[in-house]
Every structure is written in structure tokens, then in C-alpha cells.
Write a protein that holds these residues in place. Structure first.
Motif, PDB file in Angstrom:
ATOM      1  N   GLY A   1       0.809  -1.216   0.000  1.00 54.20           N
ATOM      2  CA  GLY A   1       0.000   0.000   0.000  1.00 54.20           C
ATOM      3  C   GLY A   1       0.839   1.262   0.000  1.00 54.20           C
ATOM      4  O   GLY A   1       0.574   2.207  -0.748  1.00 54.20           O
ATOM      5  N   ARG A   2       1.877   1.266   0.814  1.00 56.28           N
ATOM      6  CA  ARG A   2       2.757   2.430   0.885  1.00 56.28           C
ATOM      7  C   ARG A   2       3.471   2.649  -0.450  1.00 56.28           C
ATOM      8  O   ARG A   2       3.559   3.780  -0.940  1.00 56.28           O
ATOM      9  CB  ARG A   2       3.776   2.235   2.005  1.00 56.28           C
ATOM     10  CG  ARG A   2       4.557   3.476   2.339  1.00 56.28           C
ATOM     11  CD  ARG A   2       5.466   3.301   3.548  1.00 56.28           C
ATOM     12  NE  ARG A   2       4.732   2.820   4.709  1.00 56.28           N
ATOM     13  CZ  ARG A   2       5.055   1.715   5.401  1.00 56.28           C
ATOM     14  NH1 ARG A   2       6.096   0.991   5.042  1.00 56.28           N
ATOM     15  NH2 ARG A   2       4.349   1.346   6.434  1.00 56.28           N
ATOM     16  N   THR A   3       3.955   1.563  -1.056  1.00 60.64           N
ATOM     17  CA  THR A   3       4.645   1.647  -2.342  1.00 60.64           C
ATOM     18  C   THR A   3       3.701   2.136  -3.435  1.00 60.64           C
ATOM     19  O   THR A   3       4.058   3.010  -4.230  1.00 60.64           O
ATOM     20  CB  THR A   3       5.222   0.276  -2.722  1.00 60.64           C
ATOM     21  OG1 THR A   3       6.064  -0.171  -1.673  1.00 60.64           O
ATOM     22  CG2 THR A   3       6.007   0.358  -4.004  1.00 60.64           C
ATOM     23  N   MET A   4       2.492   1.580  -3.447  1.00 61.52           N
ATOM     24  CA  MET A   4       1.503   1.976  -4.457  1.00 61.52           C
ATOM     25  C   MET A   4       1.143   3.450  -4.304  1.00 61.52           C
ATOM     26  O   MET A   4       1.036   4.177  -5.290  1.00 61.52           O
ATOM     27  CB  MET A   4       0.240   1.115  -4.306  1.00 61.52           C
ATOM     28  CG  MET A   4      -0.824   1.416  -5.339  1.00 61.52           C
ATOM     29  SD  MET A   4      -2.368   0.546  -5.009  1.00 61.52           S
ATOM     30  CE  MET A   4      -1.954  -1.095  -5.505  1.00 61.52           C
ATOM     31  N   LYS A   5       0.989   3.886  -3.064  1.00 62.52           N
ATOM     32  CA  LYS A   5       0.630   5.283  -2.795  1.00 62.52           C
ATOM     33  C   LYS A   5       1.719   6.237  -3.271  1.00 62.52           C
ATOM     34  O   LYS A   5       1.443   7.228  -3.946  1.00 62.52           O
ATOM     35  CB  LYS A   5       0.376   5.454  -1.296  1.00 62.52           C
ATOM     36  CG  LYS A   5      -0.139   6.822  -0.905  1.00 62.52           C
ATOM     37  CD  LYS A   5      -0.541   6.875   0.559  1.00 62.52           C
ATOM     38  CE  LYS A   5       0.656   6.827   1.448  1.00 62.52           C
ATOM     39  NZ  LYS A   5       0.350   7.068   2.856  1.00 62.52           N
ATOM     40  N   LYS A   6       2.963   5.914  -2.957  1.00 60.16           N
ATOM     41  CA  LYS A   6       4.068   6.796  -3.344  1.00 60.16           C
ATOM     42  C   LYS A   6       4.294   6.808  -4.853  1.00 60.16           C
ATOM     43  O   LYS A   6       4.569   7.851  -5.439  1.00 60.16           O
ATOM     44  CB  LYS A   6       5.339   6.379  -2.613  1.00 60.16           C
ATOM     45  CG  LYS A   6       5.282   6.729  -1.145  1.00 60.16           C
ATOM     46  CD  LYS A   6       6.566   6.422  -0.437  1.00 60.16           C
ATOM     47  CE  LYS A   6       6.432   6.798   1.025  1.00 60.16           C
ATOM     48  NZ  LYS A   6       7.712   6.787   1.706  1.00 60.16           N
ATOM     49  N   THR A   7       4.174   5.648  -5.482  1.00 59.05           N
ATOM     50  CA  THR A   7       4.343   5.568  -6.931  1.00 59.05           C
ATOM     51  C   THR A   7       3.259   6.365  -7.646  1.00 59.05           C
ATOM     52  O   THR A   7       3.528   7.096  -8.599  1.00 59.05           O
ATOM     53  CB  THR A   7       4.301   4.106  -7.401  1.00 59.05           C
ATOM     54  OG1 THR A   7       5.279   3.370  -6.672  1.00 59.05           O
ATOM     55  CG2 THR A   7       4.585   3.990  -8.875  1.00 59.05           C
TER      56      THR A   7
END
Length: 57
Positions: free
Chosen positions: A16-22
Motif C-alpha cells: 500500500g505504501r509503495t503503491m501510494k508513493k508511486t
């Protein structure tokens, strides 16, 4: 907290964190919101499991 559930919660948070930042970098608001929701679901799962552990003691 079972190790399987712990891993599932951690994975949801990381994804979730990776998807949000990307999505933020790409400017995609919809994917950014979905990433934030996935991260929140991982945090909620972790808290639920911690609560279950407290009652077992």
C-alpha cells in the motif's frame, strides 16, 4: 499473533505504501487513494491481531 497473519499485515502495509508513493509521483489520484486504503487495511489487521493476543494472555 500468528506469523502468517503478521506477514500478511506487513505485506499489505508495504504494498500500500509503495503503491501510494508511486501513484503520487505519477499524479494518479485514484491509485494513490487505493494505496492508502490498502496500507490502512494492513494497519487495521495488525491492530486486530495484537488485540487478539492481549486477550489470550
Amino acid at each position: 499473533m500468528s506469523s502468517r497473519e503478521k506477514m500478511k499485515a506487513a505485506a499489505e502495509q508495504v504494498v500500500g505504501r509503495t503503491m501510494k508513493k508511486t501513484a503520487h509521483v505519477m499524479g494518479n489520484k485514484t491509485k494513490q487513494a487505493k494505496g492508502a486504503a490498502l496500507e490502512a487495511r494492513g494497519k487495521a489487521r495488525r491492530l486486530k491481531e495484537k488485540g487478539k493476543d492481549k486477550f489470550k494472555r
